[in-house]
Design a protein around this motif. Structure first.
Motif, mmCIF file in Angstrom:
data_model
loop_
_atom_site.group_PDB
_atom_site.id
_atom_site.type_symbol
_atom_site.label_atom_id
_atom_site.label_comp_id
_atom_site.label_asym_id
_atom_site.label_seq_id
_atom_site.Cartn_x
_atom_site.Cartn_y
_atom_site.Cartn_z
ATOM 1 N N ILE A 24 24.465 -33.916 20.275
ATOM 2 C CA ILE A 24 23.078 -34.412 20.281
ATOM 3 C C ILE A 24 23.055 -35.930 20.357
ATOM 4 O O ILE A 24 22.268 -36.529 21.106
ATOM 5 N N VAL A 25 23.959 -36.586 19.595
ATOM 6 C CA VAL A 25 24.008 -38.048 19.617
ATOM 7 C C VAL A 25 24.402 -38.562 20.999
ATOM 8 O O VAL A 25 23.811 -39.529 21.500
ATOM 9 N N TYR A 26 25.387 -37.899 21.629
ATOM 10 C CA TYR A 26 25.799 -38.324 22.963
ATOM 11 C C TYR A 26 24.711 -38.082 24.005
ATOM 12 O O TYR A 26 24.773 -38.642 25.108
ATOM 13 N N GLY A 27 23.732 -37.265 23.660
ATOM 14 C CA GLY A 27 22.608 -37.044 24.574
ATOM 15 C C GLY A 27 21.467 -38.014 24.344
ATOM 16 O O GLY A 27 20.307 -37.681 24.597
ATOM 17 N N TRP A 28 21.778 -39.217 23.851
ATOM 18 C CA TRP A 28 20.747 -40.200 23.504
ATOM 19 C C TRP A 28 19.874 -40.582 24.695
ATOM 20 O O TRP A 28 18.698 -40.920 24.535
ATOM 21 N N ARG A 29 20.441 -40.526 25.898
ATOM 22 C CA ARG A 29 19.629 -40.861 27.078
ATOM 23 C C ARG A 29 18.479 -39.867 27.242
ATOM 24 O O ARG A 29 17.333 -40.243 27.516
ATOM 25 N N LEU A 30 18.810 -38.576 27.093
ATOM 26 C CA LEU A 30 17.776 -37.549 27.192
ATOM 27 C C LEU A 30 16.735 -37.719 26.088
ATOM 28 O O LEU A 30 15.529 -37.543 26.328
ATOM 29 N N LEU A 31 17.185 -38.073 24.892
ATOM 30 C CA LEU A 31 16.250 -38.252 23.782
ATOM 31 C C LEU A 31 15.295 -39.408 24.056
ATOM 32 O O LEU A 31 14.096 -39.317 23.767
ATOM 33 N N ILE A 32 15.822 -40.493 24.613
ATOM 34 C CA ILE A 32 14.970 -41.652 24.912
ATOM 35 C C ILE A 32 13.954 -41.298 25.987
ATOM 36 O O ILE A 32 12.766 -41.629 25.888
ATOM 37 N N VAL A 33 14.439 -40.602 27.040
ATOM 38 C CA VAL A 33 13.523 -40.216 28.119
ATOM 39 C C VAL A 33 12.426 -39.301 27.590
ATOM 40 O O VAL A 33 11.241 -39.476 27.909
ATOM 41 N N GLY A 34 12.807 -38.308 26.775
ATOM 42 C CA GLY A 34 11.805 -37.406 26.200
ATOM 43 C C GLY A 34 10.818 -38.137 25.322
ATOM 44 O O GLY A 34 9.605 -37.865 25.356
ATOM 45 N N ALA A 35 11.327 -39.077 24.507
ATOM 46 C CA ALA A 35 10.442 -39.837 23.625
ATOM 47 C C ALA A 35 9.459 -40.680 24.425
ATOM 48 O O ALA A 35 8.260 -40.731 24.112
ATOM 49 N N VAL A 36 9.952 -41.331 25.482
ATOM 50 C CA VAL A 36 9.079 -42.185 26.292
ATOM 51 C C VAL A 36 8.019 -41.350 27.006
ATOM 52 O O VAL A 36 6.831 -41.703 27.030
ATOM 53 N N ILE A 37 8.430 -40.217 27.571
ATOM 54 C CA ILE A 37 7.484 -39.385 28.322
ATOM 55 C C ILE A 37 6.368 -38.871 27.419
ATOM 56 O O ILE A 37 5.177 -38.988 27.734
ATOM 57 N N LEU A 38 6.741 -38.306 26.260
ATOM 58 C CA LEU A 38 5.713 -37.760 25.378
ATOM 59 C C LEU A 38 4.892 -38.860 24.713
ATOM 60 O O LEU A 38 3.699 -38.684 24.465
ATOM 61 N N ALA A 39 5.523 -40.007 24.421
ATOM 62 C CA ALA A 39 4.767 -41.121 23.837
ATOM 63 C C ALA A 39 3.703 -41.616 24.815
ATOM 64 O O ALA A 39 2.552 -41.846 24.441
ATOM 65 N N VAL A 40 4.099 -41.762 26.070
ATOM 66 C CA VAL A 40 3.143 -42.208 27.091
ATOM 67 C C VAL A 40 2.071 -41.148 27.317
ATOM 68 O O VAL A 40 0.879 -41.463 27.444
ATOM 69 N N ALA A 41 2.472 -39.865 27.333
ATOM 70 C CA ALA A 41 1.514 -38.792 27.579
ATOM 71 C C ALA A 41 0.478 -38.695 26.465
ATOM 72 O O ALA A 41 -0.735 -38.728 26.721
ATOM 73 N N LEU A 42 0.949 -38.582 25.206
ATOM 74 C CA LEU A 42 0.005 -38.452 24.095
ATOM 75 C C LEU A 42 -0.804 -39.726 23.892
ATOM 76 O O LEU A 42 -2.013 -39.675 23.654
ATOM 77 N N GLY A 43 -0.126 -40.880 23.975
ATOM 78 C CA GLY A 43 -0.852 -42.138 23.834
ATOM 79 C C GLY A 43 -1.882 -42.321 24.937
ATOM 80 O O GLY A 43 -2.999 -42.779 24.689
ATOM 81 N N GLY A 44 -1.511 -41.937 26.174
ATOM 82 C CA GLY A 44 -2.445 -42.045 27.290
ATOM 83 C C GLY A 44 -3.641 -41.133 27.129
ATOM 84 O O GLY A 44 -4.783 -41.531 27.387
ATOM 85 N N LEU A 45 -3.396 -39.890 26.682
ATOM 86 C CA LEU A 45 -4.505 -38.956 26.474
ATOM 87 C C LEU A 45 -5.463 -39.470 25.404
ATOM 88 O O LEU A 45 -6.688 -39.385 25.548
#
Length: 479
Positions: A24-45
């Motif tokens: 999971i730690v080595y998948g930090w890139r995926l975690l960052i991408v997921g966090a950015v996408i949902l942060a932008v989506a929920l914040g935008g809504l």
């Protein structure tokens, strides 16, 4: 023969919690991408919702000439219905203003703060039979004080001190006579501080009213005997507040039903008048703008949700995968020796690869060069062949390998030839008859499996076929 012995126990693959956490730690890139996408989506809504809430629709403008023509076409009954709607609108505005501005409507009826003032009136009255009878006027004095508090006498000055209307001030005070020559005054407020402020003003005004009553009724002394705070459960106030809210809702429902029954011409006239009435209505506060704090909360919530979902995805992918996850699974599931692993060293650098290196250092994960990995594999195979007195080996894979992988196998076979060990390669013995026949002729096999490509089931079948044909599986090379 036991099927698990033939094809391995791929259903019993064990996953260490520490390995799963590191994955999971080595998948930090995926975690960052997921966090950015949902942060932008929920914040935008949330931003769009807040923005829409600040917009006001401009009413459609209708010329006065058109309105006059429409009103002339209305019948007398239709005009009376419009007048009733206007009266109901005014009534609703009065009710809403009272519910919003009256302090009494904002008192918690289940924890009502009050202050009680208890006064004693002393007229120094003495009854003397030898003199002419003079009645005691103490009851008149007490009645005058109670009347002064309860019947608007005190409210004008009290409203100035408390900065509220006389009516609202009168709702917060009451007075009544007690035993003997005593009377009580009660003050309430939205909280204890407000109740105390009201009581202070009452006491001062009542004290200043004493000379007036002394001059008009009779001399007396006014003594504040006691003052105490209390918290009450006032069910009648709760009912009163509920009735006010219910009355507003009922009036609005009646108005909506009345307007809904209007004719198109009545609707047009009413809509124009409603726009005018809303424009004339004073605004207590500026229209609410976009709440940055609220938007930030949704952005943070989206980021946290993105990280969480990313962790779940990585964990489920690792737990449910049917492909070879790491070299440890070979020994744990099939009991075979792993000669070594050949990983790509000359690959394109990934974004922020320095973080991966830092994680490797935290995990104490040693990096080997390709030459070091190849030497280890050759040494392990050479030692095994020497112990088993083997001069030939057959390299096979359960999957079709790419050219780059085949080049590594060719290099490995060349080095084995230099050591005096004859080596041949044939892939997919489970479906390639020629490869299967050559393997059975040689009698010794070294399996070559690729991480993320070779399937556990295919590896198990490959091992099972070797055992069925008494082909000795020396070990596995992972690429």
């Amino acid at each position: 023969m036991d099927n698990n012995m033939l094809y391995g126990n791929e259903n019993e693959r064990q996953v260490k919690l520490s390995d799963l956490l590191w994955e999971i730690v080595y998948g930090w890139r995926l975690l960052i991408v997921g966090a950015v996408i949902l942060a932008v989506a929920l914040g935008g809504l949330k931003f769009v919702k807040e923005w829409r809430g600040t917009r006001t629709e401009e009413p459609e403008e209708v010329s006065e000439e058109d309105l006059m023509l429409v009103e002339e076409e209305l019948t007398e009954d239709e005009l009376l219905q419009l007048e009733d709607a206007r009266d109901l609108w005014d009534q609703i505005e009065i009710q809403e203003k009272y519910a919003e501005e009256s302090p009494r409507m904002h008192i918690d009826p289940y924890e009502q703060d009050i202050v009680v003032l208890q006064y004693y009136v002393d007229t120094n009255y003495t009854y003397n039979l030898m003199e002419n009878y003079v009645p005691d006027y103490v009851s008149n004095i007490m009645g005058a004080y109670v009347y002064y508090v309860n019947n608007y006498g005190i409210r004008a000055e009290l409203s100035k001190r408390m900065d509220m209307t006389e009516y609202y001030a009168g709702e917060l005070i009451s007075a009544g006579t007690g035993m003997g020559s005593m009377f009580t005054v009660t003050a309430m407020g939205v909280d204890a501080d407000a109740a105390n402020s009201m009581a202070d003003a009452l006491d001062d005004l009542i004290t200043k009213y004493k000379p007036t009553l002394s001059a008009k009724i009779g001399e007396h002394d006014l003594i504040l005997v006691d003052r105490y705070n209390s918290v009450l459960r006032n069910t009648s106030l709760a009912t009163e507040q509920a009735n006010v809210i219910a009355a507003i809702k009922s009036s609005k429902a009646n108005l909506d039903a009345m307007v809904e029954a209007f004719t198109p011409n009545q609707q047009l006239v009413w809509k124009n008048e409603k726009n005018i009435m809303e424009e004339e209505k004073p605004l207590d506060k500026e229209p609410a703008g976009i709440s940055i704090v609220s938007v930030l909360k949704y952005i943070i919530l989206g980021g946290v949700a993105g990280v969480f979902l990313g962790c779940v995805w990585i964990a489920m992918r690792s737990l449910l995968t049917t492909r070879l996850r790491n070299s440890d699974d070979i020994q744990q599931m099939y009991g075979l020796r792993v000669f070594g692993s050949i990983t790509e060293t000359e690959k394109k650098k990934r974004f922020l690869s320095g973080i991966d290196k830092w994680l490797d250092s935290l995990r104490s994960k040693e990096k080997w060069t390709k030459e070091e990995q190849l030497d280890l594999i050759l040494t392990n195979i050479k030692v095994t062949c020497r112990k088993e007195q083997i001069g030939k080996v057959f390299l096979t894979s359960s999957v079709h390998l790419q050219e780059a992988d085949k080049a590594q196998i060719t290099e490995l076979m060349g080095e084995l030839q230099k050591m005096g060990i004859q080596a041949q390669y044939g892939e997919r013995i489970t479906s390639n008859a020629a490869s299967f026949e050559r393997m059975t002729d040689i009698g010794q096999a070294v399996m070559v499996e690729k991480l993320g490509v070779s399937a556990y089931e295919a590896i198990g079948k490959e091992i099972g076929m070797c055992r069925e044909q008494s082909v000795k599986t020396l070990g596995v090379v992972v690429i």
